[in-house]
Design a protein around this motif. Structure first.
Motif, short mmCIF file in Angstrom:
data_model
loop_
_atom_site.label_atom_id
_atom_site.label_comp_id
_atom_site.label_asym_id
_atom_site.label_seq_id
_atom_site.Cartn_x
_atom_site.Cartn_y
_atom_site.Cartn_z
N UNK A 102 0.84 -1.20 0.00
CA UNK A 102 0.00 0.00 0.00
C UNK A 102 0.88 1.26 0.00
N UNK A 103 1.97 1.22 0.75
CA UNK A 103 2.91 2.34 0.76
C UNK A 103 3.48 2.60 -0.62
N UNK A 104 3.73 1.51 -1.36
CA UNK A 104 4.22 1.67 -2.74
C UNK A 104 3.20 2.41 -3.60
N UNK A 105 1.91 2.09 -3.44
CA UNK A 105 0.87 2.78 -4.20
C UNK A 105 0.83 4.27 -3.85
N UNK A 106 0.94 4.57 -2.56
CA UNK A 106 0.89 5.97 -2.12
C UNK A 106 2.08 6.76 -2.66
N UNK A 157 -7.60 7.09 4.84
CA UNK A 157 -8.51 7.01 3.69
C UNK A 157 -8.90 5.57 3.39
N UNK A 158 -10.14 5.33 2.99
CA UNK A 158 -10.57 3.97 2.66
C UNK A 158 -9.93 3.45 1.37
N UNK A 159 -9.70 2.15 1.33
CA UNK A 159 -9.12 1.48 0.16
C UNK A 159 -10.11 0.43 -0.33
N UNK A 190 -7.52 4.03 -3.75
CA UNK A 190 -7.39 4.74 -2.47
C UNK A 190 -8.14 6.05 -2.63
N UNK A 191 -9.11 6.27 -1.80
CA UNK A 191 -9.99 7.43 -1.95
C UNK A 191 -9.19 8.74 -2.07
N UNK A 192 -9.43 9.47 -3.17
CA UNK A 192 -8.75 10.75 -3.39
C UNK A 192 -7.27 10.62 -3.65
N UNK A 193 -6.80 9.42 -3.97
CA UNK A 193 -5.36 9.20 -4.19
C UNK A 193 -5.17 8.22 -5.34
#
Length: 385
Positions: A102-106, A157-159, A190-193
Protein backbone atom coordinates in the motif's frame (compact mmCIF):
# COMPACT_ATOMS: atom_id res chain seq x y z
CA UNK A 1 -9.08 -23.94 -10.02
CA UNK A 2 -8.21 -22.71 -6.56
CA UNK A 3 -10.57 -20.13 -5.06
CA UNK A 4 -8.52 -17.05 -4.11
CA UNK A 5 -9.92 -15.97 -0.74
CA UNK A 6 -7.10 -13.43 -0.32
CA UNK A 7 -8.64 -11.34 -3.13
CA UNK A 8 -12.01 -11.25 -1.39
CA UNK A 9 -10.97 -10.67 2.23
CA UNK A 10 -7.36 -9.65 2.99
CA UNK A 11 -8.04 -9.79 6.74
CA UNK A 12 -9.03 -13.48 6.75
CA UNK A 13 -6.19 -15.40 8.36
CA UNK A 14 -7.30 -19.01 7.87
CA UNK A 15 -9.71 -21.20 5.95
CA UNK A 16 -10.66 -24.84 5.65
CA UNK A 17 -9.52 -26.46 2.43
CA UNK A 18 -9.11 -29.79 0.66
CA UNK A 19 -5.90 -30.97 -1.04
CA UNK A 20 -6.62 -31.42 -4.77
CA UNK A 21 -3.08 -32.23 -5.88
CA UNK A 22 0.44 -32.76 -4.55
CA UNK A 23 3.29 -32.01 -6.96
CA UNK A 24 6.86 -33.16 -6.33
CA UNK A 25 9.27 -30.26 -6.80
CA UNK A 26 13.08 -30.13 -7.05
CA UNK A 27 13.11 -29.54 -3.31
CA UNK A 28 9.99 -30.50 -1.42
CA UNK A 29 6.39 -30.53 -2.62
CA UNK A 30 3.77 -28.18 -4.01
CA UNK A 31 0.36 -28.60 -2.36
CA UNK A 32 -2.69 -27.48 -4.38
CA UNK A 33 -5.88 -26.62 -2.43
CA UNK A 34 -9.46 -26.09 -3.56
CA UNK A 35 -9.36 -22.66 -1.87
CA UNK A 36 -6.69 -20.67 -0.10
CA UNK A 37 -5.95 -17.58 2.00
CA UNK A 38 -2.27 -17.73 0.93
CA UNK A 39 -1.13 -15.00 -1.47
CA UNK A 40 1.32 -16.35 -4.13
CA UNK A 41 4.40 -14.26 -4.96
CA UNK A 42 3.81 -11.93 -7.89
CA UNK A 43 3.60 -8.34 -9.08
CA UNK A 44 6.59 -7.38 -6.96
CA UNK A 45 5.00 -8.64 -3.72
CA UNK A 46 6.42 -11.52 -1.68
CA UNK A 47 4.26 -14.56 -0.92
CA UNK A 48 2.56 -15.43 2.32
CA UNK A 49 3.99 -18.10 4.61
CA UNK A 50 2.22 -20.17 7.24
CA UNK A 51 1.07 -23.75 7.81
CA UNK A 52 -1.42 -26.41 6.78
CA UNK A 53 -2.99 -28.12 9.81
CA UNK A 54 -4.52 -31.58 9.56
CA UNK A 55 -5.37 -33.03 12.94
CA UNK A 56 -2.26 -33.02 15.13
CA UNK A 57 0.00 -32.56 12.14
CA UNK A 58 1.32 -29.17 11.01
CA UNK A 59 2.96 -28.80 7.61
CA UNK A 60 4.94 -25.58 7.23
CA UNK A 61 4.38 -23.53 4.06
CA UNK A 62 7.64 -21.72 3.22
CA UNK A 63 6.62 -20.12 -0.08
CA UNK A 64 3.64 -19.89 -2.42
CA UNK A 65 3.69 -19.43 -6.19
CA UNK A 66 1.22 -19.60 -9.05
CA UNK A 67 2.26 -21.74 -12.02
CA UNK A 68 0.08 -22.37 -15.05
CA UNK A 69 -3.02 -21.29 -13.18
CA UNK A 70 -2.29 -23.49 -10.13
CA UNK A 71 -1.31 -22.13 -6.72
CA UNK A 72 1.46 -24.26 -5.22
CA UNK A 73 1.97 -24.15 -1.44
CA UNK A 74 5.61 -25.23 -1.08
CA UNK A 75 6.30 -27.64 1.79
CA UNK A 76 8.99 -30.07 2.89
CA UNK A 77 6.56 -32.99 3.13
CA UNK A 78 3.67 -34.27 0.99
CA UNK A 79 -0.05 -34.39 1.68
CA UNK A 80 -2.44 -36.89 0.11
CA UNK A 81 -5.14 -35.76 -2.31
CA UNK A 82 -8.44 -35.44 -0.44
CA UNK A 83 -6.83 -34.47 2.86
CA UNK A 84 -8.80 -31.81 4.71
CA UNK A 85 -6.64 -29.06 6.17
CA UNK A 86 -6.88 -25.74 7.95
CA UNK A 87 -4.79 -23.30 5.89
CA UNK A 88 -3.39 -20.64 8.21
CA UNK A 89 -1.16 -17.74 7.17
CA UNK A 90 1.52 -16.05 9.25
CA UNK A 91 -0.44 -12.89 9.94
CA UNK A 92 2.55 -10.70 10.78
CA UNK A 93 4.12 -11.51 7.42
CA UNK A 94 0.83 -10.79 5.59
CA UNK A 95 0.36 -7.50 7.44
CA UNK A 96 3.97 -6.42 6.75
CA UNK A 97 3.48 -7.12 3.05
CA UNK A 98 0.16 -5.24 2.95
CA UNK A 99 1.81 -2.20 4.56
CA UNK A 100 4.69 -2.23 2.06
CA UNK A 101 2.47 -2.71 -0.99
CA UNK A 102 0.00 0.00 0.00
CA UNK A 103 2.91 2.34 0.76
CA UNK A 104 4.22 1.67 -2.74
CA UNK A 105 0.87 2.78 -4.20
CA UNK A 106 0.89 5.97 -2.12
CA UNK A 107 4.45 6.85 -3.15
CA UNK A 108 3.87 5.97 -6.80
CA UNK A 109 0.84 8.25 -6.84
CA UNK A 110 2.87 11.04 -5.23
CA UNK A 111 5.75 10.78 -7.70
CA UNK A 112 3.26 10.77 -10.60
CA UNK A 113 1.22 13.66 -9.18
CA UNK A 114 4.07 15.91 -8.01
CA UNK A 115 6.96 14.96 -10.32
CA UNK A 116 5.31 13.49 -13.41
CA UNK A 117 7.40 10.37 -12.88
CA UNK A 118 5.95 6.93 -13.62
CA UNK A 119 6.59 3.78 -11.60
CA UNK A 120 8.34 1.43 -14.05
CA UNK A 121 9.49 -1.19 -11.52
CA UNK A 122 8.58 -2.47 -8.06
CA UNK A 123 10.41 -5.05 -5.94
CA UNK A 124 9.87 -6.19 -2.36
CA UNK A 125 12.47 -8.04 -0.29
CA UNK A 126 12.52 -8.85 3.43
CA UNK A 127 15.04 -6.02 3.99
CA UNK A 128 13.88 -3.23 1.67
CA UNK A 129 11.28 -2.22 -0.91
CA UNK A 130 12.18 -0.36 -4.11
CA UNK A 131 10.38 1.64 -6.78
CA UNK A 132 12.03 2.49 -10.10
CA UNK A 133 10.93 5.82 -11.55
CA UNK A 134 10.94 6.84 -15.21
CA UNK A 135 12.94 10.02 -14.59
CA UNK A 136 15.39 11.49 -12.10
CA UNK A 137 13.84 13.29 -9.13
CA UNK A 138 15.38 15.77 -6.69
CA UNK A 139 15.73 15.44 -2.92
CA UNK A 140 13.19 18.27 -2.52
CA UNK A 141 10.67 16.38 -4.67
CA UNK A 142 11.29 13.18 -2.70
CA UNK A 143 10.56 15.02 0.56
CA UNK A 144 7.30 16.38 -0.90
CA UNK A 145 6.18 12.93 -2.03
CA UNK A 146 7.00 11.33 1.32
CA UNK A 147 5.04 14.05 3.13
CA UNK A 148 2.02 13.54 0.85
CA UNK A 149 2.06 9.76 1.34
CA UNK A 150 2.17 10.13 5.12
CA UNK A 151 -0.61 12.73 5.02
CA UNK A 152 -2.84 10.25 3.18
CA UNK A 153 -1.98 7.64 5.82
CA UNK A 154 -2.84 10.01 8.68
CA UNK A 155 -6.16 10.85 7.03
CA UNK A 156 -7.00 7.11 7.16
CA UNK A 157 -8.51 7.01 3.69
CA UNK A 158 -10.57 3.97 2.66
CA UNK A 159 -9.12 1.48 0.16
CA UNK A 160 -11.38 -0.47 -2.17
CA UNK A 161 -10.55 -3.38 -4.48
CA UNK A 162 -13.03 -3.95 -7.31
CA UNK A 163 -13.22 -6.13 -10.42
CA UNK A 164 -14.29 -4.26 -13.55
CA UNK A 165 -13.98 -4.33 -17.31
CA UNK A 166 -10.68 -2.97 -18.67
CA UNK A 167 -12.46 -0.12 -20.45
CA UNK A 168 -13.95 1.12 -17.18
CA UNK A 169 -10.69 0.55 -15.33
CA UNK A 170 -8.86 2.80 -17.81
CA UNK A 171 -11.21 5.66 -16.87
CA UNK A 172 -10.81 5.03 -13.11
CA UNK A 173 -7.00 4.85 -13.14
CA UNK A 174 -5.23 7.95 -11.84
CA UNK A 175 -1.87 6.80 -13.19
CA UNK A 176 -0.78 5.26 -16.50
CA UNK A 177 -3.05 2.41 -17.56
CA UNK A 178 -1.79 -0.64 -19.46
CA UNK A 179 -3.70 -0.50 -22.76
CA UNK A 180 -2.90 -4.16 -23.44
CA UNK A 181 -5.20 -5.30 -20.62
CA UNK A 182 -8.56 -6.70 -21.70
CA UNK A 183 -11.53 -8.32 -20.02
CA UNK A 184 -12.11 -8.15 -16.27
CA UNK A 185 -9.31 -6.57 -14.21
CA UNK A 186 -8.91 -5.80 -10.51
CA UNK A 187 -8.51 -2.14 -9.58
CA UNK A 188 -7.29 -0.99 -6.17
CA UNK A 189 -8.50 2.52 -5.33
CA UNK A 190 -7.39 4.74 -2.47
CA UNK A 191 -9.99 7.43 -1.95
CA UNK A 192 -8.75 10.75 -3.39
CA UNK A 193 -5.36 9.20 -4.19
CA UNK A 194 -4.03 6.26 -6.20
CA UNK A 195 -6.13 4.02 -8.41
CA UNK A 196 -4.56 1.35 -10.61
CA UNK A 197 -4.81 -2.29 -11.62
CA UNK A 198 -3.33 -4.56 -8.95
CA UNK A 199 -3.74 -8.14 -7.69
CA UNK A 200 -1.78 -7.58 -4.47
CA UNK A 201 -3.04 -7.45 -0.89
CA UNK A 202 -3.86 -4.09 0.70
CA UNK A 203 -5.37 -3.05 4.05
CA UNK A 204 -8.93 -1.65 4.01
CA UNK A 205 -7.74 1.77 5.32
CA UNK A 206 -4.54 3.74 4.73
CA UNK A 207 -4.10 4.32 8.47
CA UNK A 208 -3.10 0.66 8.82
CA UNK A 209 0.08 1.40 6.85
CA UNK A 210 1.36 3.36 9.86
CA UNK A 211 4.01 5.42 8.08
CA UNK A 212 6.17 5.55 4.96
CA UNK A 213 9.88 6.32 5.21
CA UNK A 214 12.20 6.77 2.21
CA UNK A 215 15.73 5.76 3.21
CA UNK A 216 17.69 6.23 0.00
CA UNK A 217 17.43 7.35 -3.61
CA UNK A 218 19.94 6.66 -6.37
CA UNK A 219 20.24 7.10 -10.13
CA UNK A 220 19.05 3.99 -11.95
CA UNK A 221 19.26 3.78 -15.75
CA UNK A 222 17.51 6.96 -16.97
CA UNK A 223 15.54 7.46 -13.76
CA UNK A 224 15.70 7.04 -9.99
CA UNK A 225 15.46 4.02 -7.69
CA UNK A 226 13.67 4.76 -4.40
CA UNK A 227 14.38 2.62 -1.31
CA UNK A 228 11.70 2.67 1.38
CA UNK A 229 9.87 0.77 4.13
CA UNK A 230 6.47 1.11 5.74
CA UNK A 231 4.86 0.45 9.11
CA UNK A 232 6.54 -1.97 11.52
CA UNK A 233 9.52 -2.64 9.25
CA UNK A 234 10.14 1.10 8.84
CA UNK A 235 9.97 1.66 12.61
CA UNK A 236 12.40 -1.19 13.27
CA UNK A 237 14.93 0.20 10.77
CA UNK A 238 14.53 3.74 12.09
CA UNK A 239 15.13 2.45 15.64
CA UNK A 240 18.27 0.58 14.56
CA UNK A 241 19.59 3.63 12.71
CA UNK A 242 18.84 5.87 15.68
CA UNK A 243 20.70 3.54 18.06
CA UNK A 244 23.74 3.67 15.77
CA UNK A 245 23.54 7.46 15.48
CA UNK A 246 23.17 7.83 19.25
CA UNK A 247 26.25 5.68 19.74
CA UNK A 248 28.19 7.82 17.25
CA UNK A 249 27.04 11.01 18.99
CA UNK A 250 28.34 9.70 22.32
CA UNK A 251 31.68 8.67 20.83
CA UNK A 252 32.12 12.07 19.18
CA UNK A 253 30.87 13.97 22.29
CA UNK A 254 28.57 16.15 20.21
CA UNK A 255 24.87 17.04 20.08
CA UNK A 256 22.41 14.99 17.99
CA UNK A 257 21.99 17.78 15.46
CA UNK A 258 25.78 18.08 15.01
CA UNK A 259 26.35 14.53 13.72
CA UNK A 260 27.14 15.69 10.17
CA UNK A 261 29.60 18.32 11.41
CA UNK A 262 31.24 15.69 13.60
CA UNK A 263 31.69 13.30 10.67
CA UNK A 264 33.07 16.09 8.46
CA UNK A 265 35.58 16.95 11.20
CA UNK A 266 36.65 13.31 11.40
CA UNK A 267 37.06 13.16 7.62
CA UNK A 268 39.30 16.23 7.68
CA UNK A 269 41.41 14.70 10.46
CA UNK A 270 41.68 11.38 8.60
CA UNK A 271 42.70 13.17 5.40
CA UNK A 272 45.42 15.07 7.27
CA UNK A 273 46.71 11.88 8.93
CA UNK A 274 46.74 10.04 5.59
CA UNK A 275 48.80 12.82 4.03
CA UNK A 276 51.29 12.66 6.92
CA UNK A 277 51.42 8.86 6.71
CA UNK A 278 51.94 8.98 2.95
CA UNK A 279 54.84 11.39 3.38
CA UNK A 280 56.43 9.24 6.09
CA UNK A 281 55.90 6.13 3.97
CA UNK A 282 57.62 7.73 0.97
CA UNK A 283 60.61 8.74 3.10
CA UNK A 284 60.80 5.17 4.46
CA UNK A 285 60.64 3.72 0.93
CA UNK A 286 63.43 5.96 -0.32
CA UNK A 287 65.71 5.22 2.67
CA UNK A 288 64.96 1.48 2.61
CA UNK A 289 65.66 1.31 -1.13
CA UNK A 290 68.95 3.16 -0.70
CA UNK A 291 70.10 0.74 2.03
CA UNK A 292 69.04 -2.39 0.13
CA UNK A 293 70.73 -1.33 -3.10
CA UNK A 294 73.85 -0.39 -1.19
CA UNK A 295 74.01 -3.64 0.84
CA UNK A 296 73.07 -6.11 -1.92
CA UNK A 297 76.06 -7.48 -3.82
CA UNK A 298 76.10 -7.86 -7.58
CA UNK A 299 76.10 -11.57 -8.54
CA UNK A 300 76.28 -12.60 -12.19
CA UNK A 301 75.20 -9.12 -13.18
CA UNK A 302 72.09 -9.14 -10.92
CA UNK A 303 71.25 -7.61 -7.53
CA UNK A 304 68.82 -10.18 -6.16
CA UNK A 305 66.80 -8.42 -3.44
CA UNK A 306 64.40 -10.62 -1.45
CA UNK A 307 62.57 -8.85 1.36
CA UNK A 308 59.95 -10.01 3.86
CA UNK A 309 58.03 -7.31 5.76
CA UNK A 310 55.30 -7.86 8.36
CA UNK A 311 54.17 -4.29 8.92
CA UNK A 312 53.82 -2.71 5.48
CA UNK A 313 50.93 -1.56 3.32
CA UNK A 314 50.25 -2.82 -0.20
CA UNK A 315 50.91 0.67 -1.53
CA UNK A 316 54.27 0.88 0.26
CA UNK A 317 55.28 -2.55 -1.06
CA UNK A 318 54.52 -1.49 -4.65
CA UNK A 319 56.33 1.84 -4.24
CA UNK A 320 59.42 0.14 -2.79
CA UNK A 321 59.50 -2.40 -5.62
CA UNK A 322 59.21 0.37 -8.22
CA UNK A 323 61.97 2.48 -6.65
CA UNK A 324 64.30 -0.54 -6.37
CA UNK A 325 63.68 -1.53 -9.99
CA UNK A 326 64.95 1.86 -11.12
CA UNK A 327 68.36 0.20 -10.69
CA UNK A 328 68.84 -1.62 -14.05
CA UNK A 329 70.37 -4.67 -12.32
CA UNK A 330 67.84 -5.10 -9.51
CA UNK A 331 65.71 -8.26 -9.32
CA UNK A 332 63.18 -7.55 -6.55
CA UNK A 333 60.85 -9.86 -4.58
CA UNK A 334 58.90 -8.43 -1.66
CA UNK A 335 56.64 -10.54 0.61
CA UNK A 336 54.17 -9.01 3.07
CA UNK A 337 51.05 -10.10 5.01
CA UNK A 338 47.64 -8.52 4.51
CA UNK A 339 44.02 -9.66 4.83
CA UNK A 340 45.04 -13.09 6.16
CA UNK A 341 47.08 -13.81 3.01
CA UNK A 342 50.73 -13.67 2.05
CA UNK A 343 51.19 -11.14 -0.74
CA UNK A 344 54.15 -10.71 -3.07
CA UNK A 345 55.36 -7.99 -5.40
CA UNK A 346 57.99 -8.59 -8.08
CA UNK A 347 59.91 -6.00 -10.09
CA UNK A 348 62.92 -6.08 -12.44
CA UNK A 349 65.41 -3.53 -13.65
CA UNK A 350 65.91 -2.99 -17.37
CA UNK A 351 69.01 -5.26 -17.59
CA UNK A 352 67.49 -8.27 -15.76
CA UNK A 353 66.81 -11.07 -18.24
CA UNK A 354 64.37 -13.26 -16.22
CA UNK A 355 60.86 -11.78 -16.49
CA UNK A 356 58.58 -11.17 -13.53
CA UNK A 357 55.87 -13.06 -15.37
CA UNK A 358 57.98 -16.26 -15.28
CA UNK A 359 59.05 -15.70 -11.67
CA UNK A 360 55.52 -15.13 -10.32
CA UNK A 361 54.29 -18.24 -12.10
CA UNK A 362 56.88 -20.27 -10.16
CA UNK A 363 55.93 -18.60 -6.86
CA UNK A 364 52.22 -19.24 -7.49
CA UNK A 365 52.91 -22.93 -8.12
CA UNK A 366 55.03 -23.21 -4.98
CA UNK A 367 52.60 -21.38 -2.66
CA UNK A 368 49.32 -22.31 -4.33
CA UNK A 369 48.66 -18.66 -5.04
CA UNK A 370 47.33 -16.58 -7.88
CA UNK A 371 48.43 -13.43 -9.64
CA UNK A 372 50.33 -12.18 -12.66
CA UNK A 373 51.68 -9.13 -14.42
CA UNK A 374 54.19 -7.95 -17.00
CA UNK A 375 57.85 -8.76 -17.69
CA UNK A 376 59.05 -5.91 -15.43
CA UNK A 377 56.34 -5.98 -12.71
CA UNK A 378 53.96 -8.55 -11.20
CA UNK A 379 52.03 -9.19 -8.00
CA UNK A 380 50.03 -12.01 -6.43
CA UNK A 381 48.90 -13.60 -3.16
CA UNK A 382 48.35 -16.97 -1.48
CA UNK A 383 46.64 -18.32 1.60
CA UNK A 384 48.77 -18.50 4.73
CA UNK A 385 49.51 -22.17 5.46
Amino acid sequence: MTKKIFLEDVLQRSSEAVVTDCVELKTGFGIVLDQTVFYPEGGGQLSDTGKLICGDREVVVTHVRETEGRILHETAEPLSVGTQVLAEIDWQTRFDHMQQHCGEHLLSYGFWKICGADNVGFHMSPEMVTIDLSREVTSAEIAQVEALANLHIQENRPIKAEWMEAEKAAKCATRKFNDKLTGSVRVVQIEGSDACTCCGTHPPMTGMVGLVKIFKAEKHKQGTRIYFLCGRLAMEKISRCWQELSGAVQLLSIKDEEIRLGVERLQDEIKELKEKLSGAELRWVQEKARQLLQDTPLTDGVKSIILQEEDISADAARKLAQVLSEDPQAEVTIYYSSGGRINYVLASGSEVKVSCRERIKAINERLGGRGGGKDNFAQGSAEVR
